[in-house]
Scaffold this motif. Sequence first.
Motif, short mmCIF file in Angstrom:
data_model
loop_
_atom_site.label_atom_id
_atom_site.label_comp_id
_atom_site.label_asym_id
_atom_site.label_seq_id
_atom_site.Cartn_x
_atom_site.Cartn_y
_atom_site.Cartn_z
N ASP A 40 45.20 134.11 57.23
CA ASP A 40 45.07 133.10 58.27
C ASP A 40 46.03 133.56 58.71
O ASP A 40 46.73 133.40 60.52
CB ASP A 40 44.74 131.98 58.17
CG ASP A 40 43.27 131.96 57.37
OD1 ASP A 40 42.33 132.82 58.06
OD2 ASP A 40 42.68 130.79 57.31
N ALA A 41 46.98 133.73 57.99
CA ALA A 41 49.07 134.14 58.00
C ALA A 41 49.19 134.46 59.23
O ALA A 41 49.69 134.27 60.32
CB ALA A 41 49.85 134.19 56.85
N GLY A 42 47.92 135.66 59.33
CA GLY A 42 48.47 136.90 60.50
C GLY A 42 48.31 135.88 62.05
O GLY A 42 49.59 136.69 62.87
N ALA A 43 47.59 135.51 61.97
CA ALA A 43 47.10 134.56 62.94
C ALA A 43 48.37 134.02 64.38
O ALA A 43 48.47 133.81 65.30
CB ALA A 43 45.75 133.86 62.94
N PHE A 44 48.98 133.33 63.59
CA PHE A 44 50.19 132.60 63.67
C PHE A 44 51.34 133.64 64.13
O PHE A 44 52.34 132.67 64.50
CB PHE A 44 50.63 131.49 62.72
CG PHE A 44 49.43 130.50 63.29
CD1 PHE A 44 49.35 129.24 63.72
CD2 PHE A 44 48.34 130.78 61.35
CE1 PHE A 44 48.77 128.32 63.13
CE2 PHE A 44 47.64 129.80 61.97
CZ PHE A 44 47.48 128.90 62.11
N ALA A 45 51.50 135.04 64.68
CA ALA A 45 52.15 135.30 64.43
C ALA A 45 53.34 135.17 66.09
O ALA A 45 54.49 135.24 66.02
CB ALA A 45 51.94 137.16 64.47
#
Length: 265
Positions: A40-45
């Motif tokens: 899910d980390a990439g969704a916050f780029a």
Amino acid sequence: ATMDWESQDDGYVAKILVAGGTKDIPVGTTVAIMVEDKDDAGAFADYKGGEDSASDPSGGATAAEDSQGGEEKEAASSGGGGGSYPPYTPLEMPALSPTMSAGNIAKWNVKVGDEITAGDSIAEIETDKATMDWESQDDGYVAKILVAGGTKDIPVGTTVAIMVEDKDDAGAFADYKGGEDSASDPSGGATAAEDSQGGEEKEAASSGGGGGSYPPYTPLEMPALSPTMSAGNIAKWNVKVGDEITAGDSIAEIETDKATMDWES
């Protein structure tokens, strides 16, 4: 002095909203985002944060304001014991993680009359996830312990002890009982279930100030590492986006006008 602040959560760093070196960030400001699932980390780029982010920290509390808040507490001269007392500082149950609403005093590491300096461990604070050292940001003497070691479910902000600047003033608090802010009867405190529920509510947040929808995440907020702290500086980050963090890991070094502290996840 360097003091530990230990969060109770495991996860992955999804976004750092405030650069290392940023100063005067108000307590409670979201400075980073953590997710449970690494994917899910990439969704916050492109996540920019909402009104609670410190992307423009210039509007934060100044060091002078922080100091003034401390002086106001330090100058308190009466308590709930029905008498007048010398100037003192109430030591309040600290919020040692963004989701903490109550904690247990596993044991006191000081006793009445002891001299404490910034960085000394006052007590061991226990939550349902971790046991953490509560370290003083101020110098002084323990005048009264209002809540016994072993007491559970003490709401954050409850006055649990009294500290004075002058050792000779400590004796004046021998019969001090505390006011409504004392936890002499902690049974009315938040329960562990309520504490857990508060954490779940934050964890379940699904939208932010970036204009889009996001997976569930936990905002990492500037912690209040002493009863008088209203703002702090991020001296440096000890993690980067994508890093896995577990309870006890140091996220960043938090600096105030009195001390530099490790902020531990």
